[in-house]
Design a protein around this motif. Structure first.
Motif, PDB file in Angstrom:
ATOM      1  N   GLY A   1      57.291  42.746  12.676  1.00  0.00           N
ATOM      2  CA  GLY A   1      56.894  41.345  12.610  1.00  0.00           C
ATOM      3  C   GLY A   1      57.850  40.401  13.319  1.00  0.00           C
ATOM      4  O   GLY A   1      58.099  39.275  12.857  1.00  0.00           O
ATOM      5  N   PHE A   2      58.400  40.853  14.450  1.00  0.00           N
ATOM      6  CA  PHE A   2      59.213  39.935  15.259  1.00  0.00           C
ATOM      7  C   PHE A   2      58.332  38.794  15.757  1.00  0.00           C
ATOM      8  O   PHE A   2      57.160  38.996  16.073  1.00  0.00           O
ATOM      9  N   LYS A   3      58.909  37.588  15.857  1.00  0.00           N
ATOM     10  CA  LYS A   3      58.143  36.433  16.354  1.00  0.00           C
ATOM     11  C   LYS A   3      58.107  36.430  17.882  1.00  0.00           C
ATOM     12  O   LYS A   3      57.219  35.845  18.485  1.00  0.00           O
ATOM     13  N   ASN A   4      59.109  37.036  18.516  1.00  0.00           N
ATOM     14  CA  ASN A   4      59.188  37.031  19.974  1.00  0.00           C
ATOM     15  C   ASN A   4      58.721  38.357  20.568  1.00  0.00           C
ATOM     16  O   ASN A   4      58.889  39.413  19.954  1.00  0.00           O
ATOM     17  N   GLU A   5      58.197  38.259  21.785  1.00  0.00           N
ATOM     18  CA  GLU A   5      57.792  39.450  22.532  1.00  0.00           C
ATOM     19  C   GLU A   5      59.032  40.300  22.813  1.00  0.00           C
ATOM     20  O   GLU A   5      60.106  39.766  23.079  1.00  0.00           O
ATOM     21  N   ALA A   6      58.868  41.618  22.794  1.00  0.00           N
ATOM     22  CA  ALA A   6      59.992  42.504  23.109  1.00  0.00           C
ATOM     23  C   ALA A   6      60.357  42.383  24.588  1.00  0.00           C
ATOM     24  O   ALA A   6      59.489  42.272  25.441  1.00  0.00           O
ATOM     25  N   ILE A   7      61.664  42.383  24.844  1.00  0.00           N
ATOM     26  CA  ILE A   7      62.166  42.403  26.226  1.00  0.00           C
ATOM     27  C   ILE A   7      62.554  43.847  26.490  1.00  0.00           C
ATOM     28  O   ILE A   7      63.396  44.401  25.782  1.00  0.00           O
ATOM     29  N   ILE A   8      61.957  44.459  27.501  1.00  0.00           N
ATOM     30  CA  ILE A   8      62.283  45.864  27.763  1.00  0.00           C
ATOM     31  C   ILE A   8      63.156  45.975  28.996  1.00  0.00           C
ATOM     32  O   ILE A   8      62.861  45.390  30.032  1.00  0.00           O
ATOM     33  N   LEU A   9      64.240  46.675  28.830  1.00  0.00           N
ATOM     34  CA  LEU A   9      65.190  46.850  29.915  1.00  0.00           C
ATOM     35  C   LEU A   9      65.118  48.314  30.344  1.00  0.00           C
ATOM     36  O   LEU A   9      65.289  49.213  29.523  1.00  0.00           O
TER      37      LEU A   9
ATOM     38  N   ALA B   1      51.937  54.971  27.658  1.00  0.00           N
ATOM     39  CA  ALA B   1      53.040  55.171  28.596  1.00  0.00           C
ATOM     40  C   ALA B   1      53.566  53.840  29.136  1.00  0.00           C
ATOM     41  O   ALA B   1      54.675  53.786  29.657  1.00  0.00           O
ATOM     42  N   TYR B   2      52.767  52.775  29.028  1.00  0.00           N
ATOM     43  CA  TYR B   2      53.256  51.456  29.470  1.00  0.00           C
ATOM     44  C   TYR B   2      54.340  50.985  28.508  1.00  0.00           C
ATOM     45  O   TYR B   2      54.120  50.931  27.291  1.00  0.00           O
ATOM     46  N   LEU B   3      55.494  50.638  29.070  1.00  0.00           N
ATOM     47  CA  LEU B   3      56.624  50.264  28.214  1.00  0.00           C
ATOM     48  C   LEU B   3      56.343  48.992  27.422  1.00  0.00           C
ATOM     49  O   LEU B   3      56.870  48.800  26.333  1.00  0.00           O
ATOM     50  N   SER B   4      55.485  48.123  27.977  1.00  0.00           N
ATOM     51  CA  SER B   4      55.151  46.909  27.219  1.00  0.00           C
ATOM     52  C   SER B   4      54.356  47.255  25.958  1.00  0.00           C
ATOM     53  O   SER B   4      54.442  46.548  24.951  1.00  0.00           O
ATOM     54  N   GLU B   5      53.590  48.352  26.001  1.00  0.00           N
ATOM     55  CA  GLU B   5      52.865  48.802  24.802  1.00  0.00           C
ATOM     56  C   GLU B   5      53.857  49.286  23.737  1.00  0.00           C
ATOM     57  O   GLU B   5      53.685  49.038  22.545  1.00  0.00           O
ATOM     58  N   LEU B   6      54.898  49.986  24.202  1.00  0.00           N
ATOM     59  CA  LEU B   6      55.953  50.410  23.280  1.00  0.00           C
ATOM     60  C   LEU B   6      56.588  49.170  22.639  1.00  0.00           C
ATOM     61  O   LEU B   6      56.843  49.130  21.430  1.00  0.00           O
ATOM     62  N   GLY B   7      56.812  48.149  23.461  1.00  0.00           N
ATOM     63  CA  GLY B   7      57.385  46.900  22.958  1.00  0.00           C
ATOM     64  C   GLY B   7      56.517  46.259  21.886  1.00  0.00           C
ATOM     65  O   GLY B   7      57.007  45.835  20.839  1.00  0.00           O
ATOM     66  N   LYS B   8      55.206  46.238  22.146  1.00  0.00           N
ATOM     67  CA  LYS B   8      54.273  45.633  21.171  1.00  0.00           C
ATOM     68  C   LYS B   8      54.293  46.414  19.853  1.00  0.00           C
ATOM     69  O   LYS B   8      54.244  45.819  18.776  1.00  0.00           O
ATOM     70  N   THR B   9      54.334  47.739  19.953  1.00  0.00           N
ATOM     71  CA  THR B   9      54.320  48.582  18.755  1.00  0.00           C
ATOM     72  C   THR B   9      55.525  48.274  17.866  1.00  0.00           C
ATOM     73  O   THR B   9      55.379  48.112  16.650  1.00  0.00           O
ATOM     74  N   ILE B  10      56.706  48.191  18.482  1.00  0.00           N
ATOM     75  CA  ILE B  10      57.922  47.926  17.698  1.00  0.00           C
ATOM     76  C   ILE B  10      57.893  46.501  17.148  1.00  0.00           C
ATOM     77  O   ILE B  10      58.215  46.256  15.982  1.00  0.00           O
ATOM     78  N   LYS B  11      57.478  45.560  17.983  1.00  0.00           N
ATOM     79  CA  LYS B  11      57.409  44.157  17.560  1.00  0.00           C
ATOM     80  C   LYS B  11      56.505  44.009  16.332  1.00  0.00           C
ATOM     81  O   LYS B  11      56.862  43.373  15.339  1.00  0.00           O
ATOM     82  N   LEU B  12      55.312  44.620  16.416  1.00  0.00           N
ATOM     83  CA  LEU B  12      54.332  44.482  15.334  1.00  0.00           C
ATOM     84  C   LEU B  12      54.783  45.178  14.052  1.00  0.00           C
ATOM     85  O   LEU B  12      54.540  44.679  12.960  1.00  0.00           O
TER      86      LEU B  12
END
Lengths: 196, 391
Positions: free
Chosen positions: B143-151, B129-140
């Motif tokens: 293979g994005f080099k940058n951390e996801a920015i969640i708005l 449920a943590y949005l940063s976890e959602l960000g990590k899932t999509i990033k990984l």
């Protein structure tokens, strides 16, 4: 504990950062800071935390909210979004027998509501954005604030981190403007975040 | 130009490749084709596990999503929302053909993310449920080099994401930013909007005399925002200006005078160096609640934009929350490419106090600029103007 520019304004006894019970802390901080605002008691915990932290800084600006407008943008961030209130709404709908969702709770299931509360109190018709990061991310806040100042979209930017999750809470806000003593650099913001 | 804080780009920014994944189709072209035929993705549901009473919404079957996702990943490891966002974003990344290096950013726009994992019996850990976890899932996944920015800025998130992408590009941080946006129709959201008595049991009727409320919708929408003028698709647009203003009035009700919307549109016109009459089309918010639509009508009247053709796309998708701003921008891009104004579905008779120009039937018109607006809880309003690229 509440501090301004590194000086402790208010602290519960004993002085142990971040371990005070939130509801006791925020009630006492509200009293100590003499923030007389009846809407405060309707807010959820995240909004209370963000609201009081912003109030400490904006009070110092001596804004004349009745007569003039202040173009101060709000760029806030955290890790837990509005999960503290999300869990309360979820509990109210979990069981069919006790199904009782409340609009007064549901409205706070968005992290940017605290920006609305601050905007209402200080009459800020300005830019506001709420970002979620895994940890305090000075670089993106710095870039975003710079963009708003450089493009003239804001005269000042109130930036920071307001996180509340289960029993931990933390607010770190700073005001950015074109002239000042501390340079607006990622390293400096991170350093201040880490020492406070 | 060299700014005080390092390299600052003053060039143009474009919204480029795009995808819509929703009940009207799994790519922008199909979705837009269905809109042009007047087809709505809204349907009536009677599912007590979501809401104790019948409701109208635009939803995508989890099984359909799974069968698509199965081709590219393990469905047991990704939530429904993650599968939707990945499927949508993958189409944009594949089409853009850009190497995901340090100069490529990722923005995710959502209001509630994987909020359904809080439900008892959900197979995924609550930490999802943590949005940063959602960000990590999509990033990984990509293979994005940058951390996801969640708005996560309520109902303006999707359009604000375009604004944020432009700002990070203009500060020289990124050359390209991929945006993906989405929210689900969950018990959490339905129960909340229902507690506000804001839901309509019938398909919504934005700006209409008989409008009674919103429908919710689920969609994933993605796009590329780029500083590069090369390799743009035909529907690409230039971002001519962007602004966000708060109403400073109420956290759950719009300002009676449309103050924040009025101010944000004024600010964006100024930045784009255009006057109100030079806007060819307004893709408005139009949720179909009595207060929201009235507020918009007042704001557009104050802006002297009563004659500019305007629609709400909520009659096709419902309110898709964190995706709506981006979704409706993408439809606007295709509308501009085709030089056609799409009808504001659900509208029959004007039900707001100002005489605004709601598009009743699909109408051909040369379109060079359009304004997208959105308003949301917390008193936020965002306006962005897009311009056609003349090759």
């Amino acid at each position: 504990m509440v501090s301004l520019n590194g000086n402790v304004l208010f602290s519960e006894v004993p002085i142990t950062i971040g371990t005070e019970d939130f509801s006791t802390f925020i009630k006492n901080a509200y009293k100590f800071l003499q923030t007389d605002y009846s809407k405060f008691f309707k807010m959820d915990n995240l909004s209370k935390l963000a609201f009081l932290a912003a109030d400490v800084l904006l009070k110092k600006e001596n804004l004349n909210e009745e007569e003039e407008e202040n173009n101060i943008a709000l760029i806030f961030s955290n890790k837990a979004s509005s999960l503290d209130t999300d869990r309360k709404h979820q509990a109210a709908i979990e069981n069919d027998a006790e199904y009782f969702p409340s609009p007064a709770v549901f409205v706070y299931t968005l992290p940017n509501i605290c920006l609305g509360e601050i905007s209402i109190k200080h009459r800020l018709y300005s830019e506001n954005s709420f970002f979620i990061f895994d940890r305090f991310n000075a670089e993106h806040l710095q870039l975003y604030a710079n963009s708003l100042l450089r493009s003239g979209k804001a005269e000042k930017v109130l930036c920071g981190w307001v996180d509340l999750d289960e029993n931990s809470y933390e607010a770190f806000l700073y005001l950015v403007e074109k002239d000042g003593e501390i340079e607006h650099k990622t390293e400096e913001i991170t350093r201040l975040y880490n020492i406070l | 130009m060299e700014g005080k804080n390092g390299f600052v780009k003053m060039g143009k920014t474009f919204v480029s490749y795009n995808n819509i994944l929703g009940s009207l189709g799994f790519d922008s072209e199909t979705v837009v084709e269905n809109i042009s035929k007047g087809i709505s993705g809204l349907a009536k549901f009677d599912d007590a596990s979501l809401l104790p009473e019948p409701f109208c919404a635009s939803m995508i079957s989890s099984e359909v999503i799974k069968s698509e996702f199965n081709k590219i990943g393990d469905t047991s490891k990704y939530t429904k929302l993650e599968q939707m966002l990945i499927l949508s974003l993958k189409k944009v990344i594949d089409a853009a053909d850009i190497q995901l290096n340090e100069k490529v950013g990722l923005i995710i726009s959502t209001t509630k993310g994987n909020i359904d994992v809080l439900e008892k019996g959900n197979n995924f850990l609550e930490s999802r449920a943590y949005l940063s976890e959602l960000g990590k899932t999509i990033k990984l996944f990509f293979g994005f080099k940058n951390e996801a920015i969640i708005l996560s800025n309520a109902c303006v998130s999707g359009i604000l994401a375009i604004s944020a992408a432009k700002r990070f590009i203009s500060e020289g941080k990124y050359d390209h930013v991929f945006i993906t946006s989405g929210d689900l129709v969950t018990k959490f959201i339905l129960s909340g909007f229902n507690s506000f008595q804001a839901l309509s049991a019938e398909p919504c009727k934005p700006y209409d005399k008989n409008r009674v409320g919103i429908n919710l919708g689920e969609v994933a929408a993605s796009s590329l925002v780029t500083s590069s003028e090369e390799n743009l698709p035909k529907e690409a647009v230039e971002i001519l200006g962007d602004a966000t203003c708060n109403d400073a009035n109420h956290i759950s009700g719009p300002s009676r005078t449309g103050e924040g919307l009025f101010r944000s549109v004024n600010a964006v016109l100024k930045e784009a160096n255009l006057n109100a009459k030079e806007i060819d089309y307004i893709s408005a918010h139009g949720t179909a609640t009595p207060f929201n639509d009235e507020m918009e009508a007042i704001a557009f009247s104050r802006l002297k934009m009563e004659n500019v053709p305007l629609n709400s796309l909520k009659g096709y998708f419902g309110h898709t929350l964190g995706a709506s701003g981006l979704l409706e921008t993408i439809v606007g891009m295709h509308s501009m490419k085709k030089n056609i104004l799409f009808s504001s579905k659900g509208f029959a008779e004007l039900g707001v106090s100002k005489n605004i120009n709601i598009i009743k039937t699909n109408t051909p018109k040369t379109l060079n600029t359009f304004l997208k607006t959105a308003s949301g809880f917390g008193g936020c309003n965002t306006a962005v103007i897009f311009g056609k690229i003349n090759n």
